[in-house]
Scaffold this active site. Structure first.
Site, PDB file in Angstrom:
ATOM      1  N   GLY A   1     -12.781  -4.264   1.275  1.00 13.35           N
ATOM      2  CA  GLY A   1     -14.017  -3.630   1.263  1.00 13.35           C
ATOM      3  C   GLY A   1     -14.342  -3.018   0.121  1.00 13.35           C
ATOM      4  O   GLY A   1     -15.433  -3.067  -0.072  1.00 13.35           O
TER       5      GLY A   1
ATOM      6  N   GLY B   1      -5.791  -5.244   1.396  1.00 10.14           N
ATOM      7  CA  GLY B   1      -5.041  -5.139   1.772  1.00 10.14           C
ATOM      8  C   GLY B   1      -3.615  -6.689   2.059  1.00 10.14           C
ATOM      9  O   GLY B   1      -2.854  -6.973   1.986  1.00 10.14           O
TER      10      GLY B   1
ATOM     11  N   ARG C   1       0.603  -1.167  -0.197  1.00 11.61           N
ATOM     12  CA  ARG C   1       0.584   0.099   0.037  1.00 11.61           C
ATOM     13  C   ARG C   1       0.803   1.177   0.377  1.00 11.61           C
ATOM     14  O   ARG C   1       0.265   2.319  -0.515  1.00 11.61           O
ATOM     15  CB  ARG C   1      -1.079   0.100   0.939  1.00 11.61           C
ATOM     16  CG  ARG C   1      -2.144  -0.764   1.034  1.00 11.61           C
ATOM     17  CD  ARG C   1      -2.876  -0.741   2.218  1.00 11.61           C
ATOM     18  NE  ARG C   1      -4.480  -1.158   1.656  1.00 11.61           N
ATOM     19  CZ  ARG C   1      -5.247  -1.994   2.902  1.00 11.61           C
ATOM     20  NH1 ARG C   1      -4.883  -1.930   3.768  1.00 11.61           N
ATOM     21  NH2 ARG C   1      -5.870  -2.108   2.124  1.00 11.61           N
TER      22      ARG C   1
ATOM     23  N   LYS D   1     -12.674  -9.592   8.325  1.00 13.49           N
ATOM     24  CA  LYS D   1     -14.004  -8.650   9.047  1.00 13.49           C
ATOM     25  C   LYS D   1     -15.116  -9.043   8.487  1.00 13.49           C
ATOM     26  O   LYS D   1     -15.888  -8.684   7.339  1.00 13.49           O
ATOM     27  CB  LYS D   1     -13.168  -7.288   7.897  1.00 13.49           C
ATOM     28  CG  LYS D   1     -12.539  -6.827   8.493  1.00 13.49           C
ATOM     29  CD  LYS D   1     -11.626  -5.945   7.155  1.00 13.49           C
ATOM     30  CE  LYS D   1     -10.679  -5.456   8.054  1.00 13.49           C
ATOM     31  NZ  LYS D   1      -9.902  -3.567   7.052  1.00 13.49           N
TER      32      LYS D   1
HETATM   33  N1  LIG Z   1     -10.746 -18.825   9.630  1.00 12.94           N
HETATM   34  C1  LIG Z   1      -9.812 -17.698  10.174  1.00 12.94           C
HETATM   35  N2  LIG Z   1      -9.647 -17.816  12.279  1.00 12.94           N
HETATM   36  C2  LIG Z   1      -9.540 -16.121  11.720  1.00 12.94           C
HETATM   37  N3  LIG Z   1      -8.590 -14.817  10.752  1.00 12.94           N
HETATM   38  C3  LIG Z   1      -8.790 -15.233   9.992  1.00 12.94           C
HETATM   39  C4  LIG Z   1      -9.079 -16.806   9.485  1.00 12.94           C
HETATM   40  N4  LIG Z   1      -8.634 -16.474   8.072  1.00 12.94           N
HETATM   41  C5  LIG Z   1      -8.112 -15.541   7.822  1.00 12.94           C
HETATM   42  N5  LIG Z   1      -7.970 -14.329   8.801  1.00 12.94           N
HETATM   43  C6  LIG Z   1      -7.051 -13.259   8.690  1.00 12.94           C
HETATM   44  O1  LIG Z   1      -8.438 -12.565   7.957  1.00 12.94           O
HETATM   45  C7  LIG Z   1      -7.068 -11.798   8.288  1.00 12.94           C
HETATM   46  C8  LIG Z   1      -7.501 -10.637   6.535  1.00 12.94           C
HETATM   47  O2  LIG Z   1      -8.789  -9.880   6.561  1.00 12.94           O
HETATM   48  P1  LIG Z   1      -9.155  -8.914   5.860  1.00 12.94           P
HETATM   49  O3  LIG Z   1      -8.626  -7.728   6.893  1.00 12.94           O
HETATM   50  O4  LIG Z   1     -10.782  -8.714   5.968  1.00 12.94           O
HETATM   51  O5  LIG Z   1      -7.864  -9.321   4.470  1.00 12.94           O
HETATM   52  P2  LIG Z   1      -8.410  -8.266   3.448  1.00 12.94           P
HETATM   53  O6  LIG Z   1      -7.592  -6.764   3.669  1.00 12.94           O
HETATM   54  O7  LIG Z   1      -7.707  -8.409   2.493  1.00 12.94           O
HETATM   55  O8  LIG Z   1      -9.466  -7.081   3.002  1.00 12.94           O
HETATM   56  C9  LIG Z   1      -6.020 -12.059   8.197  1.00 12.94           C
HETATM   57  O9  LIG Z   1      -4.954 -11.646   8.827  1.00 12.94           O
HETATM   58  C10 LIG Z   1      -5.616 -13.638   8.003  1.00 12.94           C
HETATM   59  O10 LIG Z   1      -4.742 -13.967   9.510  1.00 12.94           O
HETATM   60  O1  LIG Z   2      -7.832  -2.283   5.208  1.00 12.84           O
HETATM   61  C1  LIG Z   2      -8.009  -1.976   4.388  1.00 12.84           C
HETATM   62  O2  LIG Z   2      -9.731  -2.664   4.288  1.00 12.84           O
HETATM   63  P1  LIG Z   2      -9.551  -4.235   4.008  1.00 12.84           P
HETATM   64  O3  LIG Z   2      -9.130  -4.649   5.005  1.00 12.84           O
HETATM   65  O4  LIG Z   2     -10.607  -3.870   3.564  1.00 12.84           O
HETATM   66  O5  LIG Z   2      -8.407  -4.206   2.518  1.00 12.84           O
HETATM   67  C2  LIG Z   2      -8.585  -0.164   4.596  1.00 12.84           C
HETATM   68  O6  LIG Z   2      -7.344  -0.031   5.009  1.00 12.84           O
HETATM   69  C3  LIG Z   2      -9.868  -0.152   5.513  1.00 12.84           C
HETATM   70  O7  LIG Z   2      -9.492  -0.315   6.607  1.00 12.84           O
HETATM   71  P2  LIG Z   2     -10.711  -0.414   7.340  1.00 12.84           P
HETATM   72  O8  LIG Z   2     -11.468  -1.810   7.593  1.00 12.84           O
HETATM   73  O9  LIG Z   2     -10.231  -0.552   9.424  1.00 12.84           O
HETATM   74  O10 LIG Z   2     -12.192   1.116   7.609  1.00 12.84           O
END
Ligand SMILES: Nc1ncnc2c1ncn2[C@@H]1O[C@H](COP(=O)(O)OP(=O)(O)O)[C@@H](O)[C@H]1O
Ligand SMILES: O=C(OP(=O)(O)O)[C@H](O)COP(=O)(O)O
Length: 397
Positions: free
Chosen positions: A377, A353, A32, A197
């Site tokens: 997201g 991310g 990023r 998330k």
């Molecule tokens: N089964 C699980 N239980 C808890 N955490 C998990 C699981 N699978 C994936 N994760 C966690 O999800 C995190 C990323 O989630 P998220 O922020 O939603 O993804 P992104 O940033 O790609 O949108 C990673 O740090 C990973 O360790």
């Molecule tokens: O990591 C982010 O989003 P993502 O986990 O959906 O990729 C962005 O930096 C937004 O962070 P936030 O979900 O804490 O508002």
């Protein structure tokens, strides 16, 4: 950014997304930061006095050293090839002095904007008052943090109501690619959801059921669905108040002929991975997660099934790792999905991310994917057709 006119000598507040994974103060993926460099460089080269604001993690509206942007300032400076002045607050004395000391072309980074409760306040007045303070630091605003444009927050939305504003190059490029996914995507169109998330992403599924042909669900998303189906999930991630929602999604998808693919096996352990304990993974049927265990990856049978479900896809959007990929014992599902995306004959987009970090950390060549988005997201909500506050505010008349 041409609409902002000649920027020489102007203080330009840039909202970037510098929310990078850290191990202590070590940046484990700088994707990023790299993605933010072109816009900051362009502004600096134009003679602007560049003031970067960003968040890191989810501090609770107060300073927390664990979420300081100071390590990011150093890496940003290395990647820019020019000094970055770091302000130890966001709108306080340090910020004012740092901005006042900028010469044309200089760059500063303010401390984590989420150290201020006004940034994420749901109260328009509170958020607006903080946006007023941010706006006093600049003459114009550039919104370049695609990963956070789905958040109605002071540094993303309210500040753009107070300054002449423009979209940065990163946001423009991301929107351009994602539009291709929303306007008649080639089919079969498969969406892969995972990550942690869960509450953010569950809401997205309702709209994606109308758009995708298949939804593959892994990561922390799985267990609320499994629980809704009557299975025990032990200590796994769970949104207990979303069980009816999940059952509704499952029946809506069935009614619409949209296939929702859930894992049939799960890799579990009795504790979340940490540095002081060797992982003790084991594979169990998804319907038989022991009460003292938590699911940390989709199992090998499911990984193969997900790869097979992706094989004939012409369009794929993937947000959210399949497991806790940061620990190798739980990276198998993420690796299998990433590999499958590199092999499809069509457009593959990885958004988020941590998803983007996973692809890089697992050794995949970014060029093997159609697009790696800095927003998970944000991308999902764009694909849903939702109005993104950070973009809508720039487009208002
Ligand atoms: N089964 C699980 N239980 C808890 N955490 C998990 C699981 N699978 C994936 N994760 C966690 O999800 C995190 C990323 O989630 P998220 O922020 O939603 O993804 P992104 O940033 O790609 O949108 C990673 O740090 C990973 O360790
Ligand atoms: O990591 C982010 O989003 P993502 O986990 O959906 O990729 C962005 O930096 C937004 O962070 P936030 O979900 O804490 O508002």
């Amino acid at each position: 950014m041409e609409s902002l006119g000649d920027l020489r000598g102007k203080r330009v507040l840039v909202r970037s997304d510098l929310n990078v994974p850290l191990d202590g103060t070590t940046i484990t993926d700088d994707g990023r930061i790299r993605a933010s460099v072109p816009t900051i460089t362009q502004l600096s080269d134009a003679g602007a006095r560049v003031v970067v604001t960003a968040h890191l993690g989810r501090p609770k509206g107060a300073p927390d050293p664990a979420y300081s942007l100071e390590p990011v300032a150093g890496r940003l400076s290395e990647l820019l090839g020019r000094p970055v002045a770091f302000a130890t607050d966001t709108v306080g004395a340090s910020a004012s002095e740092t901005v006042a000391g900028l010469e044309d072309g200089d760059v500063a980074l303010l401390e984590n904007v989420r150290f201020n409760d006004g940034e994420t306040s749901k109260d328009d007045q509170v958020r607006g008052a903080f946006a007023d303070q941010l706006a006093q630091l600049a003459d114009t605003f550039v919104s370049d943090g695609f990963g956070v444009v789905h958040r109605k927050q002071a540094s993303v939305y309210d500040v753009a109501l107070r300054l002449p504003s423009a979209m940065g190059g990163l946001v423009a490029a991301e929107v351009d690619v994602l539009r291709r996914l929303t306007e008649e995507p080639e089919r079969p169109y498969v969406v892969v959801l995972g990550g942690s998330k869960v509450s953010d992403k569950l809401g997205v599924i309702d709209n994606l059921i109308d758009k995708a042909d298949k939804l593959l669900i892994g990561g922390g998303m799985v267990f609320t669905f499994l629980k809704a189906q009557g299975h025990e999930v032990g200590k796994s991630l769970l949104e207990a108040d979303q069980l009816d929602t999940c059952n509704r999604y499952l029946s809506e998808a069935a009614d619409r002929g949209v296939e929702i693919v859930l894992p049939t096996d799960v890799v579990v352990d009795t504790a979340f991975p940490s540095g002081d304990r060797e992982p003790q993974p084991s594979v169990v049927p998804a319907s038989e997660i022991p009460a003292d265990a938590l699911g940390l990856d989709i199992g090998p049978e499911s990984a193969a099934a997900f790869a097979a479900a992706l094989a004939d896809a012409r369009t794929v959007f993937w947000n959210g790792p399949m497991g806790v990929f940061e620990t190798d014992a739980f990276a198998g599902g993420t690796r299998a999905v990433a590999q499958a995306l590199t092999e499809i004959d069509g457009l593959s987009v990885v958004g988020g991310g941590d998803s983007a970090a996973a692809v890089r950390q697992l050794g995949f060549d970014e060029a093997a994917f159609g697009h790696i988005s800095t927003g998970g997201g944000a991308s999902l909500e764009f694909l849903e057709g939702k109005e993104l506050p950070g973009i809508a505010v720039l487009e208002r008349g």
